[in-house]
Motif scaffolding. Structure first.
Motif, PDB file in Angstrom:
ATOM      1  N   SER A  15       1.554   6.076  -7.802  1.00 64.69           N
ATOM      2  CA  SER A  15       2.309   5.910  -6.560  1.00 64.69           C
ATOM      3  C   SER A  15       3.782   5.659  -6.882  1.00 64.69           C
ATOM      4  CB  SER A  15       1.755   4.725  -5.781  1.00 64.69           C
ATOM      5  OG  SER A  15       1.986   3.516  -6.505  1.00 64.69           O
ATOM      6  N   LYS A  16       4.605   5.577  -5.836  1.00 60.02           N
ATOM      7  CA  LYS A  16       6.016   5.252  -6.055  1.00 60.02           C
ATOM      8  C   LYS A  16       6.172   3.844  -6.616  1.00 60.02           C
ATOM      9  CE  LYS A  16       9.191   7.326  -5.210  1.00 60.02           C
ATOM     10  NZ  LYS A  16       9.990   8.267  -6.021  1.00 60.02           N
ATOM     11  N   PHE A  17       5.304   2.933  -6.189  1.00 57.18           N
ATOM     12  CA  PHE A  17       5.346   1.583  -6.758  1.00 57.18           C
ATOM     13  C   PHE A  17       5.110   1.643  -8.267  1.00 57.18           C
ATOM     14  CE2 PHE A  17       4.095   0.486  -2.333  1.00 57.18           C
ATOM     15  CZ  PHE A  17       5.097  -0.434  -2.050  1.00 57.18           C
ATOM     16  N   TRP A  46       0.855  -1.183   0.000  1.00 55.69           N
ATOM     17  CA  TRP A  46       0.000   0.000   0.000  1.00 55.69           C
ATOM     18  C   TRP A  46       0.890   1.232   0.000  1.00 55.69           C
ATOM     19  CZ3 TRP A  46      -2.860   2.387   4.729  1.00 55.69           C
ATOM     20  CH2 TRP A  46      -3.773   3.355   4.282  1.00 55.69           C
ATOM     21  N   HIS A  47       0.633   2.119  -0.942  1.00 56.11           N
ATOM     22  CA  HIS A  47       1.475   3.303  -1.096  1.00 56.11           C
ATOM     23  C   HIS A  47       1.449   4.203   0.127  1.00 56.11           C
ATOM     24  CE1 HIS A  47      -2.555   4.810  -2.046  1.00 56.11           C
ATOM     25  NE2 HIS A  47      -2.113   5.990  -1.682  1.00 56.11           N
ATOM     26  N   SER A  48       0.315   4.226   0.843  1.00 54.13           N
ATOM     27  CA  SER A  48       0.113   5.240   1.878  1.00 54.13           C
ATOM     28  C   SER A  48       0.919   4.988   3.145  1.00 54.13           C
ATOM     29  CB  SER A  48      -1.378   5.332   2.227  1.00 54.13           C
ATOM     30  OG  SER A  48      -1.609   6.396   3.114  1.00 54.13           O
ATOM     31  N   ALA A  61      -4.865   0.850  -5.417  1.00 55.52           N
ATOM     32  CA  ALA A  61      -3.967   1.131  -6.537  1.00 55.52           C
ATOM     33  C   ALA A  61      -4.675   1.757  -7.734  1.00 55.52           C
ATOM     34  CB  ALA A  61      -3.266  -0.154  -6.984  1.00 55.52           C
TER      35      ALA A  61
END
Length: 382
Positions: free
Chosen positions: A179-181, A119-121, A169
């Motif tokens: 996101s960074k991913f 999860w990006h957060s 996502a």
């Protein structure tokens, strides 16, 4: 003689009041006397779950843990299994609370759901940075994801029954969240996460989880993404539909369309369910935790309790959604509340800090609210 007549009159008046209350959707005293719990009422329908926070897991709120184990048969950790908490620094895993969480579930014969692997957060910054402070390569991030997922899922192999593998996502318009991913790996980060999770525990059920899942654009994007993954042989067992709802949103017809469409891809879980009675700054049912707004009195209209008419709206809205869940019980495997009682709900502080909300099934003193009996009664009629 006069006393006997008075007692008889009072008896019939009390009976009339009880009957009127029941007909109006109020408390059913029969259900209270029998002590039928939510998990018992829905045992042949779907799992009924709740989240546990760190204080409950540590034993600091035993009365809340008692509510959870007596009324629910599935648990998920609110925060302590998110990647920034469980691996704050590379290679340094802290499983203390996660181990206790799983132990609680096992000791009480509960279904255990893991939340969340990617999860990006709440991902730690080191995931995306090298020693020089620059963004890491695809290869490095892939290895870090693999190490994290294999370690966490592998530790609880055969013990945690299902996982939110990837969380949030997809944007509301159906596009991928930048996101960074995604920035480093593109959409392949989702495929990799599910592959690594399946490698670590082939028997665990794997879910994609997101909010605002009734929005048509988001629904289309999620369906498109999962169909593609499954066509490539990636194991995705189902979809988690976050249930952060309000009195007037989302449109329940759109919510049903999403259950139907996601049900064609696999199993459906209703996750993170809570029902806010407070006004929203933007008027929808999103759950982007980075959004926040300043406190204003008009955004906190019920600091001392709910008026009777609002309480009834609250009950009616929950019943409306549970009727929908029961209608689609062939697709839904789990319905999980996001919190044990009103006092520990995140909705008291989001998106406006310092408010008093009433989104859950138990009040701040751990008493069942009228909605509990309404839901128990509903299950017995379906």
């Amino acid at each position: 003689m006069k006393i006997n007549k008075l007692l008889t009159l009072l008896f019939f008046l009390s009976c009339s009041l009880i009957m009127a209350n029941n007909e109006a959707g109020g408390l059913d005293s029969t259900v209270i006397r029998k002590g039928i719990s939510l998990k018992e009422a829905y045992k042949d329908k779907f799992l009924i779950g709740t989240t546990l926070n760190a204080w409950q897991i540590r034993g600091r709120q035993p009365e809340e843990l008692k509510v959870a184990t007596e009324n629910f048969n599935s648990i998920v950790a609110e925060n302590i299994m998110k990647s920034a908490r469980i691996q704050p620094n590379e290679g340094e895993f802290n499983f203390e609370l996660a181990d206790e969480f799983v132990k609680i579930g096992e000791e009480n014969n509960m279904h255990i759901h893991g939340h969340t692997l990617i999860w990006h957060s709440q991902a730690p910054d080191w995931f995306f940075k090298g020693e020089d402070g620059n963004t890491v390569s695809k290869e490095v991030l892939t290895q870090r994801m693999k190490d994290h997922i294999h370690t966490v899922v592998g530790r609880y192999k055969g013990r945690i029954h299902s996982w939110d593998v990837v969380n949030e996502a997809i944007e509301d318009d159906g596009s991928y969240r930048k996101s960074k991913f995604f920035e480093i790996l593109g959409e392949d980060f989702i495929k990799l996460a599910f592959e690594f999770a399946h490698e670590a525990d082939p028997d665990a059920e794997l879910y994609y989880n997101d909010y605002s899942m009734a929005i048509p654009g988001k629904r289309a994007g999620v369906v498109r993404m999962v169909k593609k993954l499954q066509s490539e042989g990636v194991t995705v067992h189902g979809i988690g539909m976050q249930g952060h709802i309000g009195l007037n949103n989302p449109d329940i017809r759109e919510f049903e369309k999403s259950i139907e469409d996601y049900g064609k891809l696999g199993k459906v879980m209703i996750t993170e369910l809570d029902l806010s009675v407070l006004p929203s700054p933007w008027g929808d049912a999103g759950a982007e935790i980075s959004d926040s707004y300043e406190y204003e009195d008009e955004m906190n209209p019920f600091p001392d309790g709910l008026p009777g008419n609002v309480e009834q709206q609250f009950v009616n809205r929950y019943v409306e959604f549970f009727k929908l869940f029961l209608k689609h019980e062939d697709k839904i495997t789990r319905v999980a509340l996001w919190g044990v009682n009103d006092g520990n709900s995140w909705k008291n502080n989001w998106p406006v800090r310092g408010r008093t909300d009433y989104p859950l099934l138990f009040d701040r003193e751990n008493n069942p609210k009228p909605v509990v009996n309404a839901l128990v009664k509903l299950a017995s009629t379906k």
